[in-house]
Scaffold this motif. Structure first.
Motif, PDB file in Angstrom:
ATOM      1  N   PRO A   1       0.851  -1.192   0.000  1.00 11.40           N
ATOM      2  CA  PRO A   1       0.000   0.000   0.000  1.00 11.40           C
ATOM      3  C   PRO A   1       0.886   1.242   0.000  1.00 11.40           C
ATOM      4  CG  PRO A   1       0.015  -1.036   2.168  1.00 11.40           C
ATOM      5  CD  PRO A   1       0.833  -1.899   1.259  1.00 11.40           C
ATOM      6  N   ILE A   2       0.313   2.338  -0.350  1.00 12.05           N
ATOM      7  CA  ILE A   2       1.064   3.589  -0.362  1.00 12.05           C
ATOM      8  C   ILE A   2       1.425   3.966   1.065  1.00 12.05           C
ATOM      9  CG2 ILE A   2       0.916   6.041  -0.954  1.00 12.05           C
ATOM     10  CD1 ILE A   2      -1.051   5.166  -3.194  1.00 12.05           C
ATOM     11  N   ARG A   3       2.685   4.320   1.278  1.00 13.36           N
ATOM     12  CA  ARG A   3       3.176   4.693   2.612  1.00 13.36           C
ATOM     13  C   ARG A   3       2.277   5.735   3.277  1.00 13.36           C
ATOM     14  NH1 ARG A   3       7.987   4.309   5.104  1.00 13.36           N
ATOM     15  NH2 ARG A   3       8.942   3.509   3.220  1.00 13.36           N
ATOM     16  N   ASP A   4       1.845   6.729   2.519  1.00 12.51           N
ATOM     17  CA  ASP A   4       0.988   7.778   3.086  1.00 12.51           C
ATOM     18  C   ASP A   4      -0.304   7.208   3.646  1.00 12.51           C
ATOM     19  OD1 ASP A   4       2.929   9.541   2.272  1.00 12.51           O
ATOM     20  OD2 ASP A   4       1.773  10.352   0.590  1.00 12.51           O
ATOM     21  N   GLN A   5      -0.850   6.186   2.992  1.00 12.61           N
ATOM     22  CA  GLN A   5      -2.071   5.561   3.501  1.00 12.61           C
ATOM     23  C   GLN A   5      -1.813   4.897   4.845  1.00 12.61           C
ATOM     24  OE1 GLN A   5      -3.465   2.867   0.491  1.00 12.61           O
ATOM     25  NE2 GLN A   5      -4.338   4.500  -0.752  1.00 12.61           N
TER      26      GLN A   5
ATOM     27  N   GLN B   1      -7.141  -1.334  -2.183  1.00 14.85           N
ATOM     28  CA  GLN B   1      -6.093  -1.812  -3.090  1.00 14.85           C
ATOM     29  C   GLN B   1      -6.487  -3.222  -3.518  1.00 14.85           C
ATOM     30  OE1 GLN B   1      -2.037  -1.249  -1.753  1.00 14.85           O
ATOM     31  NE2 GLN B   1      -1.429  -3.158  -2.702  1.00 14.85           N
TER      32      GLN B   1
END
Length: 164
Positions: free
Chosen positions: A94-98, A136
């Motif tokens: 997953p995106i780090r920011d998420q 995702q």
């Protein structure tokens, strides 16, 4: 060694009471198994798996996983550990920011709960408060395999959690 410790200390959305937990789990789920995860003799967290009617885990159905932490861990450690474990298992990240939106530092007694809603959505609660939802492809499997997959860090922990 610290890297390995934090690779195994992953965060899920938390609940404080049974009533709060029940209201955030899919309808019809019951506790399937429970396990304690320790590293170098220190208990890191306890985990409980909730499946449909408490039956054996069926990846095609929704379920919940709860972690109650026994140690302090920073948000950064939790995010990095999750990304490392998912990469180690060959799963899409997953995106780090998420993840940074989902995770907060934990202290003894903090509870995280992750609940699937289909294969592509995973909702997180921390101490009974919704914190985020990850969207995702196959996020349920990619994330939950950290704890429940054949390649988890501790086969004994996974077997106990699966009620085997």
């Amino acid at each position: 060694m610290r890297s390995l410790l934090f690779s195994t200390c992953l965060c899920l959305a938390p609940f404080v009471t049974g009533a709060a937990l029940a209201s955030n789990l899919p309808k019809g789920v019951e506790q399937r198994g429970e396990a304690a995860f320790s590293f170098l003799g220190f208990q890191i967290y306890t985990a409980r798996l909730f499946t449909q009617a408490g039956r054996p885990l069926d990846w095609s159905q929704d379920f919940g996983l709860e972690l109650t932490y026994q140690r302090r861990l920073s948000q950064s450690d939790l995010v990095e550990a999750t990304l490392r474990e998912m990469a180690r298992m060959g799963n899409a990240l997953p995106i780090r920011d998420q993840l940074e939106k989902c995770y907060r530092s934990v202290a003894p007694g903090d509870i995280y709960l992750a609940v699937s809603d289909g294969p592509d959505r995973l909702a997180f609660w921390r101490n009974g408060v919704a914190v985020c939802t990850l969207y995702q492809d196959n996020i349920k499997t990619h994330f939950m395999e950290i704890f429940l997959g054949n390649d988890s860090r501790s086969a004994r922990f996974t077997r106990a959690l699966l009620g085997q």
